[in-house]
Scaffold this active site. Sequence first.
Site, PDB file in Angstrom:
ATOM      1  N   GLU A 185       4.085  -6.327   3.728  1.00 29.50           N
ATOM      2  CA  GLU A 185       3.788  -5.724   5.040  1.00 29.50           C
ATOM      3  C   GLU A 185       4.848  -6.184   6.041  1.00 29.50           C
ATOM      4  O   GLU A 185       5.463  -7.235   5.863  1.00 29.50           O
ATOM      5  CB  GLU A 185       2.411  -6.191   5.529  1.00 29.50           C
ATOM      6  CG  GLU A 185       1.239  -5.634   4.765  1.00 29.50           C
ATOM      7  CD  GLU A 185       0.797  -4.257   5.240  1.00 29.50           C
ATOM      8  OE1 GLU A 185       1.533  -3.608   6.016  1.00 29.50           O
ATOM      9  OE2 GLU A 185      -0.282  -3.833   4.809  1.00 29.50           O
TER      10      GLU A 185
ATOM     11  N   ASP B 136      -0.229   4.287   1.021  1.00 30.46           N
ATOM     12  CA  ASP B 136      -0.617   5.271   2.038  1.00 30.46           C
ATOM     13  C   ASP B 136       0.049   4.953   3.369  1.00 30.46           C
ATOM     14  O   ASP B 136       0.536   3.845   3.599  1.00 30.46           O
ATOM     15  CB  ASP B 136      -2.143   5.312   2.186  1.00 30.46           C
ATOM     16  CG  ASP B 136      -2.758   3.957   2.528  1.00 30.46           C
ATOM     17  OD1 ASP B 136      -2.222   2.933   2.071  1.00 30.46           O
ATOM     18  OD2 ASP B 136      -3.759   3.913   3.267  1.00 30.46           O
TER      19      ASP B 136
ATOM     20  N   HIS C 179       2.995   2.488  12.818  1.00 27.51           N
ATOM     21  CA  HIS C 179       1.886   3.302  13.332  1.00 27.51           C
ATOM     22  C   HIS C 179       2.289   4.096  14.580  1.00 27.51           C
ATOM     23  O   HIS C 179       1.474   4.317  15.461  1.00 27.51           O
ATOM     24  CB  HIS C 179       0.653   2.423  13.652  1.00 27.51           C
ATOM     25  CG  HIS C 179       0.026   1.809  12.433  1.00 27.51           C
ATOM     26  ND1 HIS C 179      -1.284   1.404  12.378  1.00 27.51           N
ATOM     27  CD2 HIS C 179       0.532   1.522  11.208  1.00 27.51           C
ATOM     28  CE1 HIS C 179      -1.557   0.901  11.187  1.00 27.51           C
ATOM     29  NE2 HIS C 179      -0.463   0.958  10.456  1.00 27.51           N
TER      30      HIS C 179
ATOM     31  N   ASP D 100       6.148   0.592   7.192  1.00 25.93           N
ATOM     32  CA  ASP D 100       4.778   0.220   6.800  1.00 25.93           C
ATOM     33  C   ASP D 100       4.252   1.217   5.792  1.00 25.93           C
ATOM     34  O   ASP D 100       3.548   2.136   6.161  1.00 25.93           O
ATOM     35  CB  ASP D 100       3.917   0.176   8.076  1.00 25.93           C
ATOM     36  CG  ASP D 100       2.512  -0.287   7.801  1.00 25.93           C
ATOM     37  OD1 ASP D 100       2.263  -0.833   6.730  1.00 25.93           O
ATOM     38  OD2 ASP D 100       1.645  -0.067   8.665  1.00 25.93           O
TER      39      ASP D 100
ATOM     40  N   GLU E 194      -5.242   1.670   2.143  1.00 24.32           N
ATOM     41  CA  GLU E 194      -5.214   0.458   2.966  1.00 24.32           C
ATOM     42  C   GLU E 194      -5.411   0.797   4.434  1.00 24.32           C
ATOM     43  O   GLU E 194      -6.041   0.042   5.175  1.00 24.32           O
ATOM     44  CB  GLU E 194      -3.870  -0.270   2.776  1.00 24.32           C
ATOM     45  CG  GLU E 194      -3.842  -1.683   3.364  1.00 24.32           C
ATOM     46  CD  GLU E 194      -3.361  -1.748   4.812  1.00 24.32           C
ATOM     47  OE1 GLU E 194      -3.517  -2.805   5.427  1.00 24.32           O
ATOM     48  OE2 GLU E 194      -2.851  -0.740   5.336  1.00 24.32           O
ATOM     49  N   GLU E 195      -4.879   1.943   4.849  1.00 29.44           N
ATOM     50  CA  GLU E 195      -4.902   2.299   6.268  1.00 29.44           C
ATOM     51  C   GLU E 195      -6.246   2.855   6.726  1.00 29.44           C
ATOM     52  O   GLU E 195      -6.414   3.138   7.905  1.00 29.44           O
ATOM     53  CB  GLU E 195      -3.788   3.306   6.588  1.00 29.44           C
ATOM     54  CG  GLU E 195      -2.377   2.795   6.332  1.00 29.44           C
ATOM     55  CD  GLU E 195      -1.900   1.763   7.362  1.00 29.44           C
ATOM     56  OE1 GLU E 195      -2.704   1.300   8.177  1.00 29.44           O
ATOM     57  OE2 GLU E 195      -0.700   1.413   7.314  1.00 29.44           O
TER      58      GLU E 195
ATOM     59  N   HIS F 274       0.846  -1.196   0.000  1.00 26.84           N
ATOM     60  CA  HIS F 274       0.000   0.000   0.000  1.00 26.84           C
ATOM     61  C   HIS F 274       0.879   1.243   0.000  1.00 26.84           C
ATOM     62  O   HIS F 274       1.962   1.256   0.586  1.00 26.84           O
ATOM     63  CB  HIS F 274      -0.998  -0.002   1.159  1.00 26.84           C
ATOM     64  CG  HIS F 274      -0.402  -0.085   2.526  1.00 26.84           C
ATOM     65  ND1 HIS F 274       0.081   1.015   3.192  1.00 26.84           N
ATOM     66  CD2 HIS F 274      -0.224  -1.130   3.374  1.00 26.84           C
ATOM     67  CE1 HIS F 274       0.514   0.647   4.387  1.00 26.84           C
ATOM     68  NE2 HIS F 274       0.350  -0.666   4.519  1.00 26.84           N
TER      69      HIS F 274
HETATM   70 ZN   LIG Z   1       0.664  -1.690   6.299  1.00 25.83          ZN
END
Ligand SMILES: [Zn+2]
Length: 384
Positions: A168, A81, A355, A111, A143-144, A79
């Site tokens: 990932e 984003d 994150h 990520d 995706e997030e 992803h």
């Molecule tokens: Zn991810």
Amino acid sequence: MTCLPPLTDLLRQLIATPSVSSDHPRHDMGNLPVVSLMANWLEGLGFSCEVLPLASHPEKANLIATLGSGPGGLVLAGHTDTVPYDDSGWDADPFTLSERDQQWYGLGVCDMKGFLALAVEAASLCRGERLQAPLILLATADEESGMDGARALVEAGKPKARHAVIGEPTNLRPVRLHKGILMDSLHVHGHAGHSSRPDLGANAIRGMHQVLDALLTHEAELAQHRCGRGFAIDHPTMNLGCIEGGDSANRIPAHCRLDVDMRFGPDDDIATLRTGLREAAHKGLTEAGCRLEPQTLFEGIPAFETAATTAIVEACEALTGHRAEAVDFATEGPFLNQLGMDTVILGPGDIAVAHQPNESLPLDRIAPTQELLRALIQRFCLTT
Ligand SMILES: [Zn+2]
């Protein structure tokens, strides 16, 4: 064909191009600048690039870049984003790739822009080669937040390939199983009034108290049910994630909202779980004058499972020296499996640093990932 910048430059440019996605409109942004960066690099390598904007968010798009043709082939997916960032938590600018203590730092480096840069670099190995089966780089949007990018790919029925690796963060250990997710908002509506006359209103917070009791009982029932796939928590789980209601001590609250997240195994069905959750909440709420209004917060994704005997799982196990595992976090894997690919989740980062501020990627993960991607391309595209 043009010359591809070195890996560090690819990553530096990806990190410097913000592509935050969030359920909150004030943080949410598009990913088109990241997609066009990647499309430029890959077109330079001879890939044909399709940019597919999302109907729901025209400022977001998926990129499908293909080299070679025919059935079969390998998809390297990630992803584009990132999650939002805390201004104060970072030691350095999150949009500037920095290096210290043998790690790279930057928003998305783990990520998962680090993997995207590595995948583009690996793709350059195919320059001038005659591919037996296509190599496809898939860069997804959103995706997030809602996973609308992956959903749009399933609707469009592409890309088509036989095998896929989603990079990932898994510490370079293959993953072939993860739990599914759903999220609901439960609203209790009551009736406002002066706090001195509770009898004349309907207190939504009291109503929510009953709903919470009912949900805790429901959760205990769900915990009896085994997923049986080797997850760290071997049963469906429920998280009471956010609650908001009322505004002042001297008013009867007319509204209270609870956001709930559920995680579950491959044998569980999203619709059944959602109905069970809502029924439990409904039954629990008996406060006079209150009513429950459930709302879908995140439609959900099923659990992910790729058979242990598939060629891609076996290849990833052999190349990494690790048996494929089950994890509790979710990815776009179920959507790629729905498209007919055997999918493995396998990437260089560590989910434990994702994150959060000072997200990082250890430099000693780079060479093994380069080697791994080279071997996968060799196995599934060059010698099939
Ligand atoms: Zn991810």
